[in-house]
Design a protein around this motif. Structure first.
Motif, PDB file in Angstrom:
ATOM      1  N   ASN A  57      -0.142   5.557  -0.610  1.00 46.88           N
ATOM      2  CA  ASN A  57      -1.170   6.543  -0.940  1.00 46.88           C
ATOM      3  C   ASN A  57      -0.653   7.504  -2.007  1.00 46.88           C
ATOM      4  O   ASN A  57      -0.496   8.695  -1.786  1.00 46.88           O
ATOM      5  N   GLU A  58      -0.343   6.932  -3.165  1.00 44.82           N
ATOM      6  CA  GLU A  58       0.154   7.708  -4.297  1.00 44.82           C
ATOM      7  C   GLU A  58      -0.464   7.150  -5.572  1.00 44.82           C
ATOM      8  O   GLU A  58      -0.509   5.929  -5.773  1.00 44.82           O
ATOM      9  N   TYR A  60       0.847  -1.200   0.000  1.00 48.04           N
ATOM     10  CA  TYR A  60       0.000   0.000   0.000  1.00 48.04           C
ATOM     11  C   TYR A  60       0.877   1.243   0.000  1.00 48.04           C
ATOM     12  O   TYR A  60       1.848   1.343   0.750  1.00 48.04           O
ATOM     13  N   ASP A  74       4.077   3.743   4.440  1.00 48.84           N
ATOM     14  CA  ASP A  74       3.775   2.793   3.373  1.00 48.84           C
ATOM     15  C   ASP A  74       3.843   1.372   3.923  1.00 48.84           C
ATOM     16  O   ASP A  74       4.498   1.113   4.930  1.00 48.84           O
TER      17      ASP A  74
END
Length: 268
Positions: free
Chosen positions: A202-203, A200, A240
């Motif tokens: 968040n980009e 994971y 991340d």
């Protein structure tokens, strides 16, 4: 320089080398001459003469490393022959800089295979200053920091934030702060050349399952990456989620024990 002259010259400068190792370099010269890979891309004789020119320039590269580095680094560089990590003369001083900073043969091979470490001109032997600058610009070793600009800056083997998008990512909250002990632990857990799979981030454009190779770990503990989609976003432990992949099957069969998968579980 003929075969016997090359063999004797390399033995003299690095007595610890096995003959088989030196002959790997000689084989490299022979193969290039047979394939028509000419020094400076200019043909100046028959294949035997071209092979001698190859031996001349390989020897010149070894001499440049001997003049600029310790005997230990020279021995390690010539010893790469046994690791099937044969270098062009233009790569030798860059490789010596990496070896001096603790990068091993397997990691060096990964850096070269990913074109992170490469020579613009395979036949031009760099000065130590040029090589250090190029290796630092690639984010493999710390860049030189002027005296007085931070305690401990520029220490060997610490890694720096690589230029580009990876250098811009920051962890959220306290996750972005790491003690030196935590950073050292991250470096041990994810050495240069480690294969990583993303769980994971968040980009946009960074999906779960994306794979990459660790290029360096900076002083904040971020993992600077070469991703298979061509991007270079750094991984931020604690922000991340990712895990380290086992070694390739070929290395397992060669007798190297593969590491189990490790998932990043640091507290947020």
């Amino acid at each position: 320089m003929g075969h016997e002259d090359f063999l004797e010259a390399v033995r003299e400068m690095s007595p610890v080398q096995e003959e088989g190792c030196i002959r790997q370099w000689m084989g490299f010269a022979h193969e290039n001459a047979e394939m028509g890979m000419f020094i400076d891309f200019r043909e100046e004789g028959d294949k035997d003469q071209e092979e001698e020119r190859w031996l001349d320039i390989l020897h010149a590269g070894f001499c440049a490393v001997r003049e600029g580095f310790s005997q230990e680094v020279l021995d390690a560089l010539i010893g790469l022959g046994l690791e099937s990590c044969i270098l062009y003369p233009g790569e030798m001083v860059q490789a010596a800089v990496c070896l001096e900073h603790g990068i091993n043969a397997r990691q060096l091979f990964v850096l070269m295979d990913a074109c992170i470490l490469e020579a613009e001109d395979p036949f031009r032997i760099l000065s130590r200053e040029e090589a250090e600058r190029e290796v630092a610009d690639a984010g493999i070793i710390p860049k030189s920091v002027p005296e007085g600009h931070g305690e401990g800056a520029g220490q060997a083997g610490t890694g720096t934030a690589a230029p580009g998008e990876g250098a811009e990512r920051k962890g959220g909250g306290m996750a972005g702060w790491k003690t030196q002990e935590e950073v050292d632990a991250i470096r041990r857990r994810y050495p240069i050349g480690s294969r990583i799979e993303l769980d994971y981030m968040n980009e946009q454009g960074m999906p779960p399952g994306l794979k990459g190779i660790v290029k360096s770990v900076d002083d904040a503990g971020q993992l600077h990456m070469i991703w298979e989609n061509g991007r270079s976003l750094a991984l931020v432990p604690g922000t991340d989620r990712f895990h380290r992949l086992p070694e390739p099957q070929a290395e397992k069969e060669a007798g190297k024990e593969a590491l189990p998968e490790e998932t990043e579980e640091m507290e947020r």
